[in-house]
Design a protein around this motif. Structure first.
Motif, mmCIF file in Angstrom:
data_model
loop_
_atom_site.group_PDB
_atom_site.id
_atom_site.type_symbol
_atom_site.label_atom_id
_atom_site.label_comp_id
_atom_site.label_asym_id
_atom_site.label_seq_id
_atom_site.Cartn_x
_atom_site.Cartn_y
_atom_site.Cartn_z
ATOM 1 N N MET A 57 36.189 35.898 52.218
ATOM 2 C CA MET A 57 36.829 34.590 52.104
ATOM 3 C C MET A 57 35.877 33.607 51.418
ATOM 4 O O MET A 57 34.659 33.706 51.567
ATOM 5 C CB MET A 57 37.206 34.057 53.493
ATOM 6 C CG MET A 57 38.099 34.992 54.301
ATOM 7 S SD MET A 57 39.671 35.334 53.519
ATOM 8 C CE MET A 57 40.446 33.751 53.624
ATOM 9 N N GLN A 58 36.435 32.657 50.689
ATOM 10 C CA GLN A 58 35.633 31.630 50.040
ATOM 11 C C GLN A 58 34.787 30.873 51.075
ATOM 12 O O GLN A 58 33.645 30.527 50.816
ATOM 13 C CB GLN A 58 36.528 30.645 49.278
ATOM 14 C CG GLN A 58 37.295 31.234 48.115
ATOM 15 C CD GLN A 58 36.448 31.398 46.873
ATOM 16 O OE1 GLN A 58 35.406 32.032 46.891
ATOM 17 N NE2 GLN A 58 36.912 30.825 45.782
ATOM 18 N N ALA A 59 35.362 30.639 52.252
ATOM 19 C CA ALA A 59 34.639 29.926 53.312
ATOM 20 C C ALA A 59 33.405 30.703 53.760
ATOM 21 O O ALA A 59 32.373 30.103 54.072
ATOM 22 C CB ALA A 59 35.561 29.665 54.498
ATOM 23 N N ASP A 60 33.485 32.030 53.774
ATOM 24 C CA ASP A 60 32.333 32.854 54.168
ATOM 25 C C ASP A 60 31.182 32.701 53.175
ATOM 26 O O ASP A 60 30.020 32.613 53.568
ATOM 27 C CB ASP A 60 32.721 34.332 54.263
ATOM 28 C CG ASP A 60 33.758 34.597 55.335
ATOM 29 O OD1 ASP A 60 33.854 33.806 56.300
ATOM 30 O OD2 ASP A 60 34.484 35.601 55.210
ATOM 31 N N VAL A 61 31.510 32.667 51.890
ATOM 32 C CA VAL A 61 30.492 32.489 50.848
ATOM 33 C C VAL A 61 29.845 31.119 51.017
ATOM 34 O O VAL A 61 28.621 30.992 50.994
ATOM 35 C CB VAL A 61 31.103 32.637 49.440
ATOM 36 C CG1 VAL A 61 30.051 32.387 48.369
ATOM 37 C CG2 VAL A 61 31.722 34.019 49.263
ATOM 38 N N TYR A 62 30.652 30.099 51.229
ATOM 39 C CA TYR A 62 30.131 28.742 51.411
ATOM 40 C C TYR A 62 29.208 28.668 52.625
ATOM 41 O O TYR A 62 28.089 28.155 52.547
ATOM 42 C CB TYR A 62 31.283 27.738 51.560
ATOM 43 C CG TYR A 62 30.803 26.393 52.036
ATOM 44 C CD1 TYR A 62 30.118 25.534 51.177
ATOM 45 C CD2 TYR A 62 30.990 25.980 53.353
ATOM 46 C CE1 TYR A 62 29.643 24.307 51.615
ATOM 47 C CE2 TYR A 62 30.520 24.755 53.795
ATOM 48 C CZ TYR A 62 29.848 23.926 52.927
ATOM 49 O OH TYR A 62 29.375 22.731 53.361
ATOM 50 N N GLU A 63 29.666 29.178 53.759
ATOM 51 C CA GLU A 63 28.894 29.058 54.996
ATOM 52 C C GLU A 63 27.554 29.791 54.919
ATOM 53 O O GLU A 63 26.546 29.295 55.416
ATOM 54 C CB GLU A 63 29.717 29.539 56.189
ATOM 55 C CG GLU A 63 30.812 28.554 56.547
ATOM 56 C CD GLU A 63 31.777 29.072 57.593
ATOM 57 O OE1 GLU A 63 31.438 30.055 58.300
ATOM 58 O OE2 GLU A 63 32.872 28.499 57.707
ATOM 59 N N LYS A 91 32.350 34.037 38.164
ATOM 60 C CA LYS A 91 31.545 32.847 38.444
ATOM 61 C C LYS A 91 32.441 31.634 38.702
ATOM 62 O O LYS A 91 32.253 30.929 39.689
ATOM 63 C CB LYS A 91 30.594 32.559 37.276
ATOM 64 C CG LYS A 91 29.599 33.674 36.997
ATOM 65 C CD LYS A 91 28.737 33.382 35.803
ATOM 66 C CE LYS A 91 29.493 33.224 34.506
ATOM 67 N NZ LYS A 91 30.156 34.401 33.976
ATOM 68 N N THR A 92 33.409 31.415 37.836
ATOM 69 C CA THR A 92 34.312 30.272 37.991
ATOM 70 C C THR A 92 35.118 30.407 39.271
ATOM 71 O O THR A 92 35.320 29.429 40.001
ATOM 72 C CB THR A 92 35.237 30.145 36.769
ATOM 73 O OG1 THR A 92 34.425 29.984 35.605
ATOM 74 C CG2 THR A 92 36.182 28.962 36.901
ATOM 75 N N GLY A 97 37.154 28.202 42.700
ATOM 76 C CA GLY A 97 38.322 28.755 43.361
ATOM 77 C C GLY A 97 39.362 29.070 42.306
ATOM 78 O O GLY A 97 39.035 29.205 41.129
ATOM 79 N N THR A 98 40.606 29.143 42.700
ATOM 80 C CA THR A 98 41.643 29.428 41.714
ATOM 81 C C THR A 98 41.840 28.266 40.756
ATOM 82 O O THR A 98 42.285 28.440 39.638
ATOM 83 C CB THR A 98 42.987 29.772 42.389
ATOM 84 O OG1 THR A 98 43.306 28.733 43.316
ATOM 85 C CG2 THR A 98 42.904 31.086 43.143
ATOM 86 N N GLU A 105 43.135 25.349 51.228
ATOM 87 C CA GLU A 105 41.835 25.429 51.893
ATOM 88 C C GLU A 105 41.226 26.831 51.797
ATOM 89 O O GLU A 105 40.019 26.980 51.656
ATOM 90 C CB GLU A 105 41.983 25.016 53.368
ATOM 91 C CG GLU A 105 40.690 24.890 54.109
ATOM 92 C CD GLU A 105 39.761 23.815 53.583
ATOM 93 O OE1 GLU A 105 38.539 23.999 53.709
ATOM 94 O OE2 GLU A 105 40.230 22.798 53.050
ATOM 95 N N GLN A 106 42.047 27.862 51.846
ATOM 96 C CA GLN A 106 41.562 29.243 51.787
ATOM 97 C C GLN A 106 40.944 29.588 50.434
ATOM 98 O O GLN A 106 40.009 30.362 50.352
ATOM 99 C CB GLN A 106 42.714 30.216 52.056
ATOM 100 C CG GLN A 106 43.349 30.076 53.408
ATOM 101 C CD GLN A 106 42.574 30.854 54.454
ATOM 102 O OE1 GLN A 106 41.993 31.879 54.160
ATOM 103 N NE2 GLN A 106 42.571 30.350 55.673
ATOM 104 N N LYS A 107 41.483 29.015 49.357
ATOM 105 C CA LYS A 107 41.086 29.408 48.000
ATOM 106 C C LYS A 107 40.066 28.486 47.354
ATOM 107 O O LYS A 107 39.572 28.783 46.280
ATOM 108 C CB LYS A 107 42.335 29.493 47.113
ATOM 109 C CG LYS A 107 43.307 30.553 47.573
ATOM 110 C CD LYS A 107 44.550 30.574 46.730
ATOM 111 C CE LYS A 107 45.540 31.583 47.252
ATOM 112 N NZ LYS A 107 46.787 31.554 46.490
ATOM 113 N N LYS A 108 39.729 27.366 48.011
ATOM 114 C CA LYS A 108 38.751 26.433 47.461
ATOM 115 C C LYS A 108 37.430 27.132 47.209
ATOM 116 O O LYS A 108 36.965 27.904 48.042
ATOM 117 C CB LYS A 108 38.479 25.291 48.450
ATOM 118 C CG LYS A 108 39.293 24.105 48.264
ATOM 119 C CD LYS A 108 38.893 22.877 49.042
ATOM 120 C CE LYS A 108 38.103 22.972 50.286
ATOM 121 N NZ LYS A 108 37.999 21.688 50.985
ATOM 122 N N GLY A 109 36.804 26.836 46.072
ATOM 123 C CA GLY A 109 35.517 27.431 45.744
ATOM 124 C C GLY A 109 34.350 26.650 46.324
ATOM 125 O O GLY A 109 34.520 25.716 47.116
#
Length: 191
Positions: A57-63, A91-92, A97-98, A105-109
């Motif tokens: 998940m994008q959130a996992d990468v962020y955290e 990278k983008t 995100g998309t 919220e799920q797809k935010k980069g």
């Protein structure tokens, strides 16, 4: 956590990639830090501080990657996230995100999450501390530094000052001061 964290990210495959998928190349997960890359008869194992697979998940990468940098930034420590890879590697997707304007919220980069996280950390910080947030976004492509907040600036010069700090001459900075934490978070994005 060390001063440098290196992660690998496998973004989800596009519909075209799924259609054109080659069966002779595969990635096998060993654990959260290592994977095996197999191509025909060759097999290589790679290890990183963390590997984020397609289903991550994008959130996992962020955290894991960005949140510690955001928390340090509020304490006055500079931080940098560098995404590196060939064109089409994701990278983008990881950074934006998309879409940079995506509200899902799920797809935010990383980028919108970092800005949100920065303001959340400031909101909960010591009331006596005053903040000024400066944001600039650049891309290095084909050995040119491009200002992502002003696309007309496509050859930003990299310089070093007397204290050996790196400066991007003429890069656009968005500055928001926080004398009393009464500002509303609003940042203009252009991608």
């Amino acid at each position: 956590m060390s001063n440098i964290t290196v992660c690998a990210r496998f973004r989800p495959m596009s519909s075209k990639e799924k259609k054109d998928s080659r069966d002779n190349i595969s990635i096998s997960s060993l654990n959260s830090e290592s994977f095996v890359f197999k191509e025909e008869k060759e097999e290589c194992t790679f290890s990183f501080d963390k590997v984020f697979y397609e289903e991550s998940m994008q959130a996992d990468v962020y955290e894991f990657l960005a949140l510690p940098i955001v928390k340090d930034a509020v304490k006055g420590v500079n931080g940098t996230i560098i995404t590196y890879g060939q064109t089409g590697a994701g990278k983008t997707y990881s950074v934006e995100g998309t879409s940079i304007l995506e509200c899902d919220e799920q797809k935010k980069g990383l980028l919108p999450r970092v800005v949100d996280g920065l303001f959340e950390c400031i909101k909960s910080a010591d009331e006596l501390t005053k903040y000024t947030v400066k944001l600039s976004m650049v891309e290095i492509y084909m050995e040119k530094v491009r200002d992502l907040l002003d696309l007309t600036k496509d050859n930003i010069q990299i310089k070093e000052n007397k204290m050996q700090e790196i400066l991007l001459s003429g890069v656009t900075e968005i500055t928001i001061s926080d004398p009393g934490r009464s500002f509303a978070k609003s940042i203009w994005w252009d991608s």
